[in-house]
Every structure is written in structure tokens, then in C-alpha cells.
Design an enzyme around this catalytic site. Structure first.
Site, mmCIF file in Angstrom:
data_model
loop_
_atom_site.group_PDB
_atom_site.id
_atom_site.type_symbol
_atom_site.label_atom_id
_atom_site.label_comp_id
_atom_site.label_asym_id
_atom_site.label_seq_id
_atom_site.Cartn_x
_atom_site.Cartn_y
_atom_site.Cartn_z
ATOM 1 N N LYS A 13 1.050 -1.363 -0.169
ATOM 2 C CA LYS A 13 0.080 -0.067 -0.094
ATOM 3 C C LYS A 13 0.730 1.218 -0.009
ATOM 4 O O LYS A 13 0.553 2.204 -0.646
ATOM 5 C CB LYS A 13 -0.865 0.011 1.108
ATOM 6 C CG LYS A 13 -1.913 -1.017 1.219
ATOM 7 C CD LYS A 13 -2.803 -0.865 2.524
ATOM 8 C CE LYS A 13 -2.329 -0.921 3.789
ATOM 9 N NZ LYS A 13 -1.854 -2.254 4.252
ATOM 10 N N ARG A 88 -10.055 0.943 8.765
ATOM 11 C CA ARG A 88 -9.511 -0.619 8.994
ATOM 12 C C ARG A 88 -10.609 -1.474 9.969
ATOM 13 O O ARG A 88 -10.262 -2.406 10.208
ATOM 14 C CB ARG A 88 -8.244 -0.385 9.900
ATOM 15 C CG ARG A 88 -7.002 -0.904 9.259
ATOM 16 C CD ARG A 88 -6.002 -0.852 10.641
ATOM 17 N NE ARG A 88 -4.630 -1.406 10.356
ATOM 18 C CZ ARG A 88 -3.767 -0.604 9.634
ATOM 19 N NH1 ARG A 88 -3.833 0.507 9.122
ATOM 20 N NH2 ARG A 88 -2.531 -1.182 9.631
ATOM 21 N N ARG A 127 11.747 -5.907 3.818
ATOM 22 C CA ARG A 127 11.748 -4.641 3.878
ATOM 23 C C ARG A 127 12.658 -4.239 5.137
ATOM 24 O O ARG A 127 13.299 -3.021 4.972
ATOM 25 C CB ARG A 127 10.273 -4.235 4.213
ATOM 26 C CG ARG A 127 10.028 -2.770 4.614
ATOM 27 C CD ARG A 127 8.638 -2.142 4.475
ATOM 28 N NE ARG A 127 7.976 -2.793 5.635
ATOM 29 C CZ ARG A 127 6.466 -2.660 5.717
ATOM 30 N NH1 ARG A 127 5.766 -1.937 4.780
ATOM 31 N NH2 ARG A 127 6.074 -3.053 6.802
ATOM 32 N N ARG A 139 10.835 -0.854 11.904
ATOM 33 C CA ARG A 139 9.692 -0.441 12.865
ATOM 34 C C ARG A 139 9.473 -1.527 13.957
ATOM 35 O O ARG A 139 9.662 -2.715 13.883
ATOM 36 C CB ARG A 139 8.291 -0.580 11.959
ATOM 37 C CG ARG A 139 7.755 0.680 11.342
ATOM 38 C CD ARG A 139 6.952 0.381 10.213
ATOM 39 N NE ARG A 139 5.560 -0.380 10.654
ATOM 40 C CZ ARG A 139 4.601 -0.334 9.786
ATOM 41 N NH1 ARG A 139 4.457 0.259 8.530
ATOM 42 N NH2 ARG A 139 3.654 -1.313 10.354
ATOM 43 N N ARG A 150 -0.822 -8.712 13.708
ATOM 44 C CA ARG A 150 -1.375 -7.728 12.567
ATOM 45 C C ARG A 150 -2.223 -8.495 11.616
ATOM 46 O O ARG A 150 -3.302 -7.764 11.143
ATOM 47 C CB ARG A 150 -0.352 -7.097 12.146
ATOM 48 C CG ARG A 150 0.266 -5.798 12.814
ATOM 49 C CD ARG A 150 1.596 -5.428 12.663
ATOM 50 N NE ARG A 150 1.806 -4.712 11.379
ATOM 51 C CZ ARG A 150 2.931 -4.696 10.735
ATOM 52 N NH1 ARG A 150 4.154 -5.418 11.338
ATOM 53 N NH2 ARG A 150 3.264 -4.197 9.398
HETATM 54 P P1 ADP Z 1 0.566 -2.032 8.304
HETATM 55 O O1 ADP Z 1 -0.565 -1.645 7.275
HETATM 56 O O2 ADP Z 1 1.714 -2.323 7.565
HETATM 57 O O3 ADP Z 1 0.263 -3.107 9.423
HETATM 58 P P2 ADP Z 1 0.279 0.811 9.092
HETATM 59 O O4 ADP Z 1 1.416 1.533 9.218
HETATM 60 O O5 ADP Z 1 -0.827 1.242 8.528
HETATM 61 O O6 ADP Z 1 0.913 -0.790 9.045
HETATM 62 O O7 ADP Z 1 -0.145 0.743 10.863
HETATM 63 C C1 ADP Z 1 0.846 0.316 11.999
HETATM 64 C C2 ADP Z 1 -0.219 0.254 13.056
HETATM 65 O O8 ADP Z 1 -0.616 1.564 13.502
HETATM 66 C C3 ADP Z 1 -1.409 -0.895 13.369
HETATM 67 O O9 ADP Z 1 -0.760 -2.048 13.431
HETATM 68 C C4 ADP Z 1 -2.326 -0.146 14.311
HETATM 69 O O10 ADP Z 1 -1.728 -0.606 15.326
HETATM 70 C C5 ADP Z 1 -2.030 1.337 14.093
HETATM 71 N N1 ADP Z 1 -3.232 1.615 13.038
HETATM 72 C C6 ADP Z 1 -2.776 2.268 11.865
HETATM 73 N N2 ADP Z 1 -3.994 2.752 11.342
HETATM 74 C C7 ADP Z 1 -5.086 2.346 12.055
HETATM 75 C C8 ADP Z 1 -6.533 2.261 12.094
HETATM 76 N N3 ADP Z 1 -7.055 2.808 10.976
HETATM 77 N N4 ADP Z 1 -7.351 1.882 13.221
HETATM 78 C C9 ADP Z 1 -6.340 1.297 13.890
HETATM 79 N N5 ADP Z 1 -5.278 1.312 14.470
HETATM 80 C C10 ADP Z 1 -4.394 1.643 13.526
#
Ligand code: ADP
Length: 195
Positions: A13, A88, A127, A139, A150
Site C-alpha cells: 500500500k 481498518r 523491507r 519498525r 497484525r
Molecule cells: P501496516 O499496514 O503495515 O500493518 P500501518 O503503518 O498502516 O501498518 O499501521 C501500523 C499500526 O498502526 C497498526 O498495526 C495499528 O496498531 C495502528 N493503526 C494504523 N492505522 C490504524 C487504523 N485505521 N485503526 C486502528 N489502528 C491503526
């Protein structure tokens, strides 16, 4: 153009959002990036989110809904935006519908990057290697234990969001296992842009 990018961690993404930003000159709104920035700044919001994120769980809906509410009202979003990592959960998708309706905005497309789950751990490990090679910091949630959580959160809470948009005729699925350029071309096709 207003787009939502859906897909599990490691689906690509962020990579595709970066290309869309350059092509359409609209900002990428990544709730993950916003939350990590809040953690790095030591903001109260970050303190609340840090441990949850490190474990790989989702932060409370209200938290991210507020972040997005603030951002989409800013002038830089007037011409559109790419939502990456939001919504999400179904509750977030419903809240987004309300936020957009209040501003008389609509979504042009919701794009789901469909990937083989078996490939995701290897992608994240790759990555991480590249980040380290470039002198960056990996990260805190890019480790096998957090990634497992996740993915579980994705299956339970985010996969239903795809169905939510499919029911509304807004979902376009793209093969996220194809090469980066092929995925970009497929997204362009889905949003009606010629290469
Ligand atoms: P990825 O898609 O690689 O898992 P992100 O950078 O989008 O990683 O998100 C990292 C973390 O941030 C998630 O695992 C969650 O804890 C939090 N997070 C991000 N966006 C949301 C969301 N829309 N709702 C709830 N938690 C979120």
C-alpha cells in the site's frame, strides 16, 4: 481524486500510495504514519497508541477517526487524497462515510491489494533488511510476533471492510502479487487513468 487503499501489512500500500501521490499531486493520509509521528514527538496520543501498535493490535477507532477528520478538512486535501491504512474496521468505514457526507465529498474508488498471506512475512523481512542497509530503523511492529497479530487483526477486523465497500459497488481488487509496475498499471486502470 479520493481513494482508499486496502490490503494486509506488506501488501504494498505504501509503495503504491507514493506513486499515486506523485501522479495525482494529492496527499497520502496514512494513519500508521500519523500515529508513528505522534509516538516520535512524544504526543499524548502517541503515548496511548505506542504499546498497542508495537503489539500489532489496532488502536481505538475514535483516535484514528479524529486524525482523519482533522486532515481531510485541511486545504491540502481539497483536490483529493489517498487513504492508506484507514478505514481498518467497519466502524471506521461508517465514520468515514459520515465525514465525507458532511463535506459533500465522495470516494472515487476503494482499491484492495490482494496478496498471498504466505508471502507477507518474507516481504516484511525484506523491507527490514533494506531499511537496515539504508541506515534506517526497523519498525517496532515489523517482527514475526507482531506481524502475526497484525494479520489476525486484518482478517478479523479489516477484511470485512472490503465486503462493506463491495456491497456498495465501490471495491476494485488488484493482484498485489504482480510486480510493482504491474500493480501500478492495474490501479491506474481501476481508477480510469491511462498509463
Ligand atoms: P501496516 O499496514 O503495515 O500493518 P500501518 O503503518 O498502516 O501498518 O499501521 C501500523 C499500526 O498502526 C497498526 O498495526 C495499528 O496498531 C495502528 N493503526 C494504523 N492505522 C490504524 C487504523 N485505521 N485503526 C486502528 N489502528 C491503526
Amino acid at each position: 481524486m479520493r481513494l482508499v487503499l486496502l490490503g494486509p501489512p506488506g501488501a504494498g500500500k505504501g509503495t503504491q500510495a507514493g506513486r499515486l501521490v506523485a501522479k495525482h499531486a494529492i496527499p497520502q493520509l496514512s494513519t500508521g504514519d500519523m500515529l508513528r509521528a505522534a509516538v516520535a514527538e512524544g504526543a499524548p496520543l502517541g503515548a496511548q497508541a505506542k504499546e498497542i501498535m508495537n503489539r500489532g493490535e489496532l488502536v481505538p477507532d475514535e483516535l484514528v477517526i479524529d486524525l482523519i477528520d482533522q486532515r481531510i478538512g485541511e486545504p491540502e486535501c481539497a483536490r483529493g487524497f489517498i487513504l492508506d491504512g484507514f478505514p481498518r474496521t467497519i466502524a471506521q468505514a461508517r465514520a468515514l462515510d459520515v465525514l465525507l457526507a458532511e463535506r459533500r465529498m465522495n470516494l472515487d474508488a476503494v482499491i484492495e491489494l490482494v496478496v498471498d498471506e504466505d508471502a507477507l512475512l518474507a516481504r516484511v523481512e525484506n523491507r527490514n533488511r533494506e531499511t537496515l542497509k539504508a541506515g534506517g530503523v526497523v519498525r517496532a511492529d515489523d517482527n514475526p510476533d507482531s506481524l502475526k497479530i497484525r494479520l489476525k487483526a486484518y482478517r478479523a477486523q479489516t477484511a470485512p471492510v472490503s465486503a462493506y465497500y463491495a456491497e456498495r459497488g465501490a471495491l476494485k481488487q488488484v493482484d498485489g502479487m504482480a510486480s510493482i509496475d504491474e500493480v501500478t498499471a492495474a490501479i491506474d486502470g481501476a481508477v480510469g487513468v491511462r498509463a
